[in-house]
Design a protein around this motif. Sequence first.
Motif, short mmCIF file in Angstrom:
data_model
loop_
_atom_site.label_atom_id
_atom_site.label_comp_id
_atom_site.label_asym_id
_atom_site.label_seq_id
_atom_site.Cartn_x
_atom_site.Cartn_y
_atom_site.Cartn_z
N LEU A 193 5.16 7.75 -6.60
CA LEU A 193 5.31 6.43 -7.18
C LEU A 193 6.74 5.91 -7.07
O LEU A 193 6.98 4.71 -7.01
CB LEU A 193 4.91 6.45 -8.66
N PHE A 194 7.69 6.82 -7.06
CA PHE A 194 9.10 6.44 -7.11
C PHE A 194 9.78 6.60 -5.75
O PHE A 194 11.01 6.73 -5.67
CB PHE A 194 9.81 7.26 -8.18
N LYS A 195 8.98 6.56 -4.70
CA LYS A 195 9.52 6.58 -3.33
C LYS A 195 9.09 5.31 -2.63
O LYS A 195 7.99 4.81 -2.85
CB LYS A 195 9.01 7.81 -2.58
N PHE A 196 9.96 4.79 -1.79
CA PHE A 196 9.62 3.56 -1.07
C PHE A 196 10.17 3.64 0.35
O PHE A 196 11.33 3.97 0.57
CB PHE A 196 10.21 2.34 -1.78
N THR A 197 9.31 3.32 1.31
CA THR A 197 9.69 3.22 2.71
C THR A 197 9.41 1.80 3.16
O THR A 197 8.25 1.35 3.10
CB THR A 197 8.90 4.20 3.58
N PRO A 198 10.41 1.05 3.59
CA PRO A 198 10.18 -0.34 4.00
C PRO A 198 9.20 -0.42 5.17
O PRO A 198 9.25 0.42 6.08
CB PRO A 198 11.58 -0.82 4.43
N PRO A 199 8.32 -1.41 5.16
CA PRO A 199 7.46 -1.62 6.32
C PRO A 199 8.31 -1.86 7.57
O PRO A 199 9.40 -2.45 7.49
CB PRO A 199 6.68 -2.89 5.95
N GLU A 200 7.83 -1.42 8.71
CA GLU A 200 8.61 -1.52 9.95
C GLU A 200 8.96 -2.95 10.28
O GLU A 200 10.01 -3.25 10.87
CB GLU A 200 7.85 -0.89 11.11
N SER A 201 8.08 -3.88 9.91
CA SER A 201 8.30 -5.29 10.28
C SER A 201 9.16 -6.04 9.28
O SER A 201 9.52 -7.20 9.53
CB SER A 201 6.96 -5.99 10.42
N ALA A 202 9.50 -5.42 8.17
CA ALA A 202 10.22 -6.12 7.11
C ALA A 202 11.71 -6.28 7.43
O ALA A 202 12.33 -5.41 8.07
CB ALA A 202 10.06 -5.38 5.79
N ASP A 203 12.28 -7.39 6.96
CA ASP A 203 13.72 -7.56 6.99
C ASP A 203 14.33 -6.78 5.84
O ASP A 203 13.89 -6.92 4.69
CB ASP A 203 14.10 -9.03 6.86
#
Length: 207
Positions: A193-203
């Motif tokens: 829940l406390f991990k986040f990986t930005p989407p590849e297409s996101a700025d």
Amino acid sequence: MNLPVRFYFFLLFCLLPSTAQSAAIDSLKTFIHDTRTVRATFSQTLLDRNMRVAQKASGTMQFERPGKFRWTYEKPYEQLIVGDGAKVWFYDRDLNQVTVRKLDLAIGSSPAALLAGSNAIESNFDLGENGLQGGLEWLEARPKTKEGTFELVRLGFTPEGVLTAMELRDNFGQTTVLIFSGLEKNPRLAPGLFKFTPPESADVISD
């Protein structure tokens, strides 16, 4: 993405030392002492300086001390704020934009320290009691520095010591009202829940 408004809605609860006695302060002390994780749903209302409704939102929140939290806006649009213990990630799905900040810079003297931070908030906040109002015992926290975007945070507890409401007044005269429901103390929360990986297409923007 309105980071000052979005970020400062979501985080509140930590220790406060005070010699004064009040039901709200006692409830907060007990809550902090007994609680490591929290899960709840919330409704949020933003009021302008004339106390007219400017915006409504709702979602879910979880936190794990110290410094981990997940705040999800589900309606009227999707936004996500995740603190992983080192960084804070703000993800706006509509804009497909991610902003990342260091945790200590993001929550240093903010309401976040009251929610998922350490127990040393007395150096950052002046705390007082507001008494019984609307069936809730209220306390307030005012930041000692003027560097943040808010001037006052209020917390409302039931007579049984359950955190139910939060009010935040910013420096622009706006007031954010949060109502928590279904609050669970010390639920087992998945580490993911406390991990986040930005989407590849996101700025991705780093402060």
